[in-house]
Design an enzyme around this catalytic site. Sequence first.
Site, PDB file in Angstrom:
ATOM      1  N   LYS A  42      -4.520  15.577   3.364  1.00  0.00           N
ATOM      2  CA  LYS A  42      -5.536  16.598   3.073  1.00  0.00           C
ATOM      3  C   LYS A  42      -5.694  16.760   1.558  1.00  0.00           C
ATOM      4  O   LYS A  42      -6.804  16.863   1.043  1.00  0.00           O
ATOM      5  CB  LYS A  42      -5.125  17.954   3.668  1.00  0.00           C
ATOM      6  CG  LYS A  42      -5.145  18.020   5.184  1.00  0.00           C
ATOM      7  CD  LYS A  42      -4.766  19.436   5.644  1.00  0.00           C
ATOM      8  CE  LYS A  42      -4.426  19.492   7.113  1.00  0.00           C
ATOM      9  NZ  LYS A  42      -3.902  20.768   7.557  1.00  0.00           N
ATOM     10  N   HIS A  97      -5.608  -0.963  35.597  1.00  0.00           N
ATOM     11  CA  HIS A  97      -6.461  -2.145  35.432  1.00  0.00           C
ATOM     12  C   HIS A  97      -6.652  -2.476  33.960  1.00  0.00           C
ATOM     13  O   HIS A  97      -7.563  -3.233  33.617  1.00  0.00           O
ATOM     14  CB  HIS A  97      -7.807  -1.903  36.119  1.00  0.00           C
ATOM     15  CG  HIS A  97      -7.635  -1.589  37.575  1.00  0.00           C
ATOM     16  ND1 HIS A  97      -7.511  -2.582  38.531  1.00  0.00           N
ATOM     17  CD2 HIS A  97      -7.497  -0.414  38.226  1.00  0.00           C
ATOM     18  CE1 HIS A  97      -7.330  -2.004  39.720  1.00  0.00           C
ATOM     19  NE2 HIS A  97      -7.312  -0.700  39.565  1.00  0.00           N
ATOM     20  N   GLY A 126      -0.128  26.401  15.984  1.00  0.00           N
ATOM     21  CA  GLY A 126      -1.425  25.872  16.424  1.00  0.00           C
ATOM     22  C   GLY A 126      -1.334  25.115  17.735  1.00  0.00           C
ATOM     23  O   GLY A 126      -2.113  25.335  18.667  1.00  0.00           O
ATOM     24  N   ARG A 127      -0.366  24.219  17.851  1.00  0.00           N
ATOM     25  CA  ARG A 127      -0.255  23.388  19.068  1.00  0.00           C
ATOM     26  C   ARG A 127       0.386  24.149  20.234  1.00  0.00           C
ATOM     27  O   ARG A 127       0.551  23.585  21.314  1.00  0.00           O
ATOM     28  CB  ARG A 127       0.494  22.095  18.754  1.00  0.00           C
ATOM     29  CG  ARG A 127       1.844  22.287  18.095  1.00  0.00           C
ATOM     30  CD  ARG A 127       2.407  20.977  17.553  1.00  0.00           C
ATOM     31  NE  ARG A 127       3.624  21.187  16.766  1.00  0.00           N
ATOM     32  CZ  ARG A 127       3.653  21.520  15.485  1.00  0.00           C
ATOM     33  NH1 ARG A 127       2.534  21.716  14.823  1.00  0.00           N
ATOM     34  NH2 ARG A 127       4.808  21.672  14.843  1.00  0.00           N
ATOM     35  N   GLU A 149       3.520  15.960  16.665  1.00  0.00           N
ATOM     36  CA  GLU A 149       3.445  16.849  15.501  1.00  0.00           C
ATOM     37  C   GLU A 149       4.693  17.734  15.442  1.00  0.00           C
ATOM     38  O   GLU A 149       5.109  18.163  14.375  1.00  0.00           O
ATOM     39  CB  GLU A 149       2.172  17.704  15.554  1.00  0.00           C
ATOM     40  CG  GLU A 149       1.764  18.234  14.182  1.00  0.00           C
ATOM     41  CD  GLU A 149       0.423  18.961  14.173  1.00  0.00           C
ATOM     42  OE1 GLU A 149       0.325  20.019  14.798  1.00  0.00           O
ATOM     43  OE2 GLU A 149      -0.512  18.479  13.521  1.00  0.00           O
ATOM     44  N   GLU A 195     -12.717  20.549   8.344  1.00  0.00           N
ATOM     45  CA  GLU A 195     -13.573  20.043   9.428  1.00  0.00           C
ATOM     46  C   GLU A 195     -14.201  21.215  10.184  1.00  0.00           C
ATOM     47  O   GLU A 195     -15.406  21.234  10.448  1.00  0.00           O
ATOM     48  CB  GLU A 195     -12.745  19.201  10.411  1.00  0.00           C
ATOM     49  CG  GLU A 195     -12.203  17.898   9.839  1.00  0.00           C
ATOM     50  CD  GLU A 195     -10.809  18.049   9.264  1.00  0.00           C
ATOM     51  OE1 GLU A 195     -10.443  19.160   8.799  1.00  0.00           O
ATOM     52  OE2 GLU A 195     -10.077  17.035   9.260  1.00  0.00           O
ATOM     53  N   LYS A 213      -6.583  28.626  13.229  1.00  0.00           N
ATOM     54  CA  LYS A 213      -5.474  29.531  12.910  1.00  0.00           C
ATOM     55  C   LYS A 213      -5.592  29.999  11.457  1.00  0.00           C
ATOM     56  O   LYS A 213      -5.474  31.176  11.163  1.00  0.00           O
ATOM     57  CB  LYS A 213      -4.130  28.824  13.150  1.00  0.00           C
ATOM     58  CG  LYS A 213      -2.951  29.705  12.836  1.00  0.00           C
ATOM     59  CD  LYS A 213      -1.630  29.106  13.233  1.00  0.00           C
ATOM     60  CE  LYS A 213      -0.522  30.059  12.781  1.00  0.00           C
ATOM     61  NZ  LYS A 213       0.804  29.562  13.033  1.00  0.00           N
TER      62      LYS A 213
END
Length: 517
Positions: free
Chosen positions: A490, A380, A263-264, A349, A210, A204
């Site tokens: 950050k 399990h 973004g999400r 978030e 990263e 965005k």
Amino acid sequence: MTGSDSTERMAALWAQLRAAPPARLDQLFAADRARVAAMTRRIAWRSGLPEGAGQGMTIDFSKTHLDARLLDLFEELAEAAGFGAARAALKDGGIVNVTEGRPATHMALRGIGAPAAVEEAEALQRRMAMLVEAILEGALGPVRHCIAIGIGGSALGPALALDALTRDLKLVDTHVVSNIDGLALEAAFAACDPHTTLVAVASKTFTTIETMTNAASAMKWLADSGVADPYGRVVALTAAPEKAVAWGVDETRVLPFPESVGGRYSLMSSIGFPVALAVGMEEFSAMLAGARAVDEHFLSTEGRANAPLLAAFCDQYYTRLRGCQTRAVFAYDERLRLLPAYLQQLEMESNGKQVKADGSPVDGPTAPITWGGVGTDAQHAVFQLLHQGTHLVPVDFIASVAPGDDLDPAHHRILLMNCLAQGAALMAGKPSEDPARAYPGDRPSTTFLLDDADAAALGALIAFHEHRTFANAVLMGINPFDQFGVELGKAIAKQIEKGEGDFDPSTRALMQAAGLG
Ligand code: F6P
């Protein structure tokens, strides 16, 4: 109602909710023979695909502890919180993201909202469709692989949708890379032929360290592999198109999306380009159609009949009244195995906040920790704690009536049997003379039964959870559309990089040990 009137009204309603005597699930069923029907919701859609017409999902909330009295109070709470006005503001492009002064226009991606926002979304979508078609028709030469680079909201949605929708049909073999750990990108390189690979850089902001580091390494890989024009093999998906152009992507391959799409909340914007490229625009549009059906339900249905709002009532009940710090989601469908990871970002978030939208402290716990996994594997591994542990964990089960596989129908039958058995077992429990073998029961769950886990159902599930998250935020007075909590780490990482800053002794020692000092 003035602000203080509404605060007082809400405090009084919470007091009444806290005072309501808790009933066991078996008592709730015994007291109301029509409970299943009263607590089940159905949302249907037309996907636009010929074989997908008339599908939908059924959501059974009856194994939660909400009864008519609690629901009356929660409906009053929603009213006091201004839910109707907040929902209208979300749809109409009001400034619902108050800390950043923006609307939240993810519904416009599905054709709902202020006309200008819808027009803009449609135009951007047409542009994406044209590029998808051109690439599939060979405009950039043969494209067999795609490395989709992004992180957080720019990766989790595409990863989920690709994993869910490309099992039978994959037009382009796509690898989503998010982690800065070079191992992630190396694995994608190993699986792709550089001469037939397209790189999709999804960010965005087009500044995330990263993503930009991975994107630069992907360009180097293409160049080192003898690809003449590496930047000619890139598509950028971003709300900062000028930054993508400055980075080296030709304008014709920059697919923008509006700043007002978080973004999400962005899978259905150009961030979904790798999905559209892998499954084709028709399937992508089916995902939007499923989402739109839930949008319409959410916008036009009142009170407890509104399924995402009812889910938020359940969330508020368990988090605030029963002290549940987590909620678990188990997808009994391999196609949806990444859904819990997607929901973690969406919910945590958005609503993992300590202040309300007006800056005042919240008056109770906010987002529960979302966790989960895939059934039957999780049975399990972690279900022991759900059945006999000391934590109360509300569980969501998600399953599809139609199988995704072509094997012996026994596979799908066993999958569904187990899904339903777990909900029943959590609720019923089982006494035993031997305390180690006793199950307390009375443990809540909600079951989502999809007609099929196809593109439309995926869109519907995503929109459902977006609206559930929003409804929770309104009930708590939170702004779900900012995420300032991610910034400090950050900033400190940058200080470490520059060797500037006053670090604590522990961090200093670790920096030295890690070779960063
Ligand atoms: O750091 C958190 C975050 O900002 C998320 O909200 C977002 O989805 C992710 O990073 C990626 O951001 P971008 O799409 O700008 O690269």
